[in-house]
Design a protein around this motif. Structure first.
Motif, PDB file in Angstrom:
ATOM      1  N   ALA A  12      37.750  -4.663   9.940  1.00 44.81           N
ATOM      2  CA  ALA A  12      39.643  -4.367  10.801  1.00 44.81           C
ATOM      3  C   ALA A  12      39.662  -3.110  11.244  1.00 44.81           C
ATOM      4  O   ALA A  12      40.569  -3.458  12.340  1.00 44.81           O
ATOM      5  CB  ALA A  12      40.276  -4.358   9.521  1.00 44.81           C
ATOM      6  N   GLU A  13      39.012  -2.585  10.960  1.00 44.07           N
ATOM      7  CA  GLU A  13      39.418  -0.726  11.371  1.00 44.07           C
ATOM      8  C   GLU A  13      38.140  -1.243  12.956  1.00 44.07           C
ATOM      9  O   GLU A  13      39.184  -0.639  13.709  1.00 44.07           O
ATOM     10  CB  GLU A  13      38.856   0.217  10.903  1.00 44.07           C
ATOM     11  CG  GLU A  13      39.110   0.649   9.248  1.00 44.07           C
ATOM     12  CD  GLU A  13      39.088  -0.381   7.896  1.00 44.07           C
ATOM     13  OE1 GLU A  13      39.381  -0.413   7.084  1.00 44.07           O
ATOM     14  OE2 GLU A  13      37.873  -1.249   8.367  1.00 44.07           O
ATOM     15  N   GLY A  31      45.979 -14.437   6.764  1.00 44.02           N
ATOM     16  CA  GLY A  31      45.375 -13.022   6.551  1.00 44.02           C
ATOM     17  C   GLY A  31      44.620 -12.265   6.798  1.00 44.02           C
ATOM     18  O   GLY A  31      43.894 -10.957   6.225  1.00 44.02           O
ATOM     19  N   GLU A  32      43.802 -12.417   7.541  1.00 43.35           N
ATOM     20  CA  GLU A  32      42.862 -12.088   8.789  1.00 43.35           C
ATOM     21  C   GLU A  32      43.312 -11.430   9.459  1.00 43.35           C
ATOM     22  O   GLU A  32      43.671 -12.259  10.616  1.00 43.35           O
ATOM     23  CB  GLU A  32      41.464 -12.692   8.624  1.00 43.35           C
ATOM     24  CG  GLU A  32      40.405 -12.362   7.227  1.00 43.35           C
ATOM     25  CD  GLU A  32      39.661 -11.727   6.452  1.00 43.35           C
ATOM     26  OE1 GLU A  32      39.953 -10.813   7.236  1.00 43.35           O
ATOM     27  OE2 GLU A  32      39.934 -11.634   5.454  1.00 43.35           O
ATOM     28  N   GLY A  74      35.619  -9.410   9.076  1.00 51.87           N
ATOM     29  CA  GLY A  74      35.330  -9.312   8.174  1.00 51.87           C
ATOM     30  C   GLY A  74      33.594  -9.932   8.202  1.00 51.87           C
ATOM     31  O   GLY A  74      33.127 -11.067   7.352  1.00 51.87           O
ATOM     32  N   MET A  75      33.960 -10.951   9.380  1.00 52.13           N
ATOM     33  CA  MET A  75      32.847 -11.128  10.049  1.00 52.13           C
ATOM     34  C   MET A  75      31.520 -10.842   9.829  1.00 52.13           C
ATOM     35  O   MET A  75      31.572  -9.216  10.362  1.00 52.13           O
ATOM     36  CB  MET A  75      32.871 -12.229  11.622  1.00 52.13           C
ATOM     37  CG  MET A  75      33.686 -13.479  11.205  1.00 52.13           C
ATOM     38  SD  MET A  75      34.112 -14.259  12.927  1.00 52.13           S
ATOM     39  CE  MET A  75      34.492 -16.261  12.297  1.00 52.13           C
ATOM     40  N   ILE A  76      30.396 -11.114   9.939  1.00 52.35           N
ATOM     41  CA  ILE A  76      29.026 -10.398  10.409  1.00 52.35           C
ATOM     42  C   ILE A  76      28.368 -12.014  11.654  1.00 52.35           C
ATOM     43  O   ILE A  76      28.347 -12.610  11.490  1.00 52.35           O
ATOM     44  CB  ILE A  76      27.800 -10.680   8.933  1.00 52.35           C
ATOM     45  CG1 ILE A  76      28.638  -9.523   7.969  1.00 52.35           C
ATOM     46  CG2 ILE A  76      27.188 -10.377   9.508  1.00 52.35           C
ATOM     47  CD1 ILE A  76      27.624  -9.346   6.745  1.00 52.35           C
ATOM     48  N   LEU A  77      28.104 -10.902  12.954  1.00 55.34           N
ATOM     49  CA  LEU A  77      27.862 -11.685  13.718  1.00 55.34           C
ATOM     50  C   LEU A  77      26.656 -11.828  14.096  1.00 55.34           C
ATOM     51  O   LEU A  77      25.669 -10.144  14.290  1.00 55.34           O
ATOM     52  CB  LEU A  77      29.266 -11.447  15.194  1.00 55.34           C
ATOM     53  CG  LEU A  77      30.363 -11.692  15.086  1.00 55.34           C
ATOM     54  CD1 LEU A  77      31.456 -11.153  15.966  1.00 55.34           C
ATOM     55  CD2 LEU A  77      30.570 -13.185  14.150  1.00 55.34           C
ATOM     56  N   ASP A  78      25.941 -12.498  14.463  1.00 55.04           N
ATOM     57  CA  ASP A  78      24.284 -12.857  14.871  1.00 55.04           C
ATOM     58  C   ASP A  78      24.717 -12.343  15.890  1.00 55.04           C
ATOM     59  O   ASP A  78      24.724 -13.867  16.817  1.00 55.04           O
ATOM     60  CB  ASP A  78      23.477 -13.903  14.313  1.00 55.04           C
ATOM     61  CG  ASP A  78      23.370 -12.767  12.967  1.00 55.04           C
ATOM     62  OD1 ASP A  78      22.964 -12.153  13.141  1.00 55.04           O
ATOM     63  OD2 ASP A  78      23.266 -13.959  12.013  1.00 55.04           O
ATOM     64  N   CYS A  79      24.534 -11.925  17.364  1.00 48.69           N
ATOM     65  CA  CYS A  79      24.287 -11.327  18.775  1.00 48.69           C
ATOM     66  C   CYS A  79      23.680 -11.453  19.174  1.00 48.69           C
ATOM     67  O   CYS A  79      22.338 -11.382  19.283  1.00 48.69           O
ATOM     68  CB  CYS A  79      25.392 -10.611  18.810  1.00 48.69           C
ATOM     69  SG  CYS A  79      26.960 -10.245  18.273  1.00 48.69           S
ATOM     70  N   GLU A  80      22.986 -12.054  20.387  1.00 46.14           N
ATOM     71  CA  GLU A  80      22.069 -12.658  21.418  1.00 46.14           C
ATOM     72  C   GLU A  80      22.557 -12.212  22.856  1.00 46.14           C
ATOM     73  O   GLU A  80      23.663 -12.659  23.776  1.00 46.14           O
ATOM     74  CB  GLU A  80      21.260 -13.555  21.129  1.00 46.14           C
ATOM     75  CG  GLU A  80      19.914 -13.698  22.418  1.00 46.14           C
ATOM     76  CD  GLU A  80      19.110 -15.051  21.684  1.00 46.14           C
ATOM     77  OE1 GLU A  80      18.207 -14.835  20.743  1.00 46.14           O
ATOM     78  OE2 GLU A  80      19.319 -15.737  22.988  1.00 46.14           O
ATOM     79  N   LEU A  81      22.080 -11.407  23.434  1.00 44.55           N
ATOM     80  CA  LEU A  81      22.242 -10.655  24.901  1.00 44.55           C
ATOM     81  C   LEU A  81      21.226 -10.936  25.641  1.00 44.55           C
ATOM     82  O   LEU A  81      20.534 -10.746  25.239  1.00 44.55           O
ATOM     83  CB  LEU A  81      22.836  -9.362  25.447  1.00 44.55           C
ATOM     84  CG  LEU A  81      23.854  -9.256  26.430  1.00 44.55           C
ATOM     85  CD1 LEU A  81      24.627  -9.804  26.985  1.00 44.55           C
ATOM     86  CD2 LEU A  81      23.193  -7.128  26.646  1.00 44.55           C
TER      87      LEU A  81
END
Length: 126
Positions: A12-13, A31-32, A74-81
């Motif tokens: 959130a920060e 709520g998110e 709160g999400m944990i993202l798996d990112c691929e560039l």
């Protein structure tokens, strides 16, 4: 093909700081806090992109975001560039090279977004 992967925890920060930096209002869903749609452009700051020479001048050509779901705190993202295309063009002051990057982010295996960014350089910087 040049490709890097990184896992990002969306807080959130972090969303609040980014939204304030671009003077965007904070929005909520269930709520998110929802990240502004352009926030993935700063994900690059968290990636180690060894082939990209950040000391050279770059022109930001374009960007496009395609969302399947909003990014929320709160999400944990798996990112691929990935560097997905290079194209040379003649410019008024010499040869330009357009580098197309694709950023794909998933959460728990579900596609969240695909972002395409084009960076432009004079000559060949990679």
């Amino acid at each position: 093909m040049n490709r890097v992967q990184h896992r990002l925890k969306i807080t959130a920060e972090w969303i609040t700081e980014y939204a304030q930096s671009i003077e965007a209002p904070l929005q909520m869903i269930q709520g998110e806090i929802i990240a502004p749609v352009t926030m993935p452009i700063i994900f690059w700051q968290e990636l180690d992109i060894p082939w990209l020479n950040i000391d050279e001048p770059w022109i930001h050509g374009s960007q496009h975001f395609s969302y399947k779901l909003p990014i929320t705190a709160g999400m944990i993202l798996d990112c691929e560039l990935s560097l997905t295309n290079t194209e040379k063009k003649a410019g008024h002051q010499g040869e330009l090279t357009l580098y197309t990057y694709t950023l794909i982010c998933t959460c728990e295996g579900e596609l969240i977004l695909t972002a395409e960014t084009v960076l432009i350089s004079m000559g060949d910087q990679i």
